[in-house]
Design an enzyme around this catalytic site. Structure first.
Site, PDB file in Angstrom:
ATOM      1  N   CYS A 148      27.799  34.285 -55.607  1.00  0.00           N
ATOM      2  CA  CYS A 148      28.736  34.411 -56.821  1.00  0.00           C
ATOM      3  C   CYS A 148      27.805  35.074 -58.045  1.00  0.00           C
ATOM      4  CB  CYS A 148      29.072  32.926 -57.337  1.00  0.00           C
ATOM      5  SG  CYS A 148      29.749  32.526 -58.836  1.00  0.00           S
ATOM      6  N   CYS A 172      27.709  33.283 -61.321  1.00  0.00           N
ATOM      7  CA  CYS A 172      26.764  32.012 -61.345  1.00  0.00           C
ATOM      8  C   CYS A 172      25.440  32.354 -61.607  1.00  0.00           C
ATOM      9  CB  CYS A 172      26.765  31.307 -59.969  1.00  0.00           C
ATOM     10  SG  CYS A 172      28.409  30.787 -59.347  1.00  0.00           S
TER      11      CYS A 172
END
Ligand code: ZN
Length: 138
Positions: free
Chosen positions: A62, A65
Site C-alpha cells: 500500500c 501506507c
C-alpha cells in the site's frame, strides 16, 4: 520486544510490545518511543495501554501506507510517554482488520482505554496527521 534508542541519551533499550506501565530508558529514565507491531494473537494486550494508542492498519503493498509510516514514527518519538503506536499488517492479521471493519488502508484508529475515539481513513499530510492525533489524544 523491540530495540529502541533513547531520544535523550541514545542508549539502546529493549521495549516490550505490551506492558501495564510506560517504557523508560534504563540509563536516564526518559520516556521511550513506543512503536510496536500488533498481531491477531496479541492485539488486545498490545492495544491496552494507559496512554492513547494509534492503531495503524497497513500493508506492504500500500503506497499511501508508506507515507504515513514515517510520520507515525516521528510522532512516537516526539510524544514519547504520551502516545503508543501499534502497527498491524492486515495481510497477516485479518482478525484485527475485521474487528475494526477496515475496508481500505491505511486506516488509523485512535484508542483511549481500549475504546475507539476517532478514525482516519486514508493518508493525510504530516501536519494534518499530527493535528488529528493531538486533537484526540490531548
Ligand atoms: Zn536515555
Amino acid at each position: 520486544m523491540s530495540i529502541v534508542s533513547c531520544v535523550s541519551c541514545g542508549a539502546k533499550n529493549r521495549v516490550p510490545t505490551a506492558a501495564s506501565g510506560l517504557p523508560r530508558c534504563a540509563k536516564c529514565k526518559a520516556d521511550l518511543p513506543w512503536l510496536v507491531e500488533g498481531t491477531d494473537r496479541d492485539f488486545d494486550a498490545v492495544a491496552a495501554a494507559k496512554v492513547p494508542v494509534v492503531v495503524d492498519l497497513w500493508a506492504p503493498w500500500c503506497g499511501p501506507c508508506h507515507m504515513v509510516a514515517p510520520v507515525l514514527e516521528k510522532l512516537s518519538r516526539e510524544r514519547a510517554g504520551r502516545l503508543k503506536v501499534v502497527k498491524v499488517n492486515v495481510d497477516d492479521n485479518r482478525e484485527v482488520q475485521a474487528r475494526f471493519g477496515a475496508m481500505s488502508i491505511p486506516t488509523l484508529v485512535l484508542l483511549r482505554d481500549g475504546r475507539e475515539v476517532s478514525r482516519q481513513v486514508g493518508a493525510l499530510p504530516a501536519r494534518e496527521l499530527e493535528r488529528w492525533v493531538d486533537q484526540h489524544s490531548a
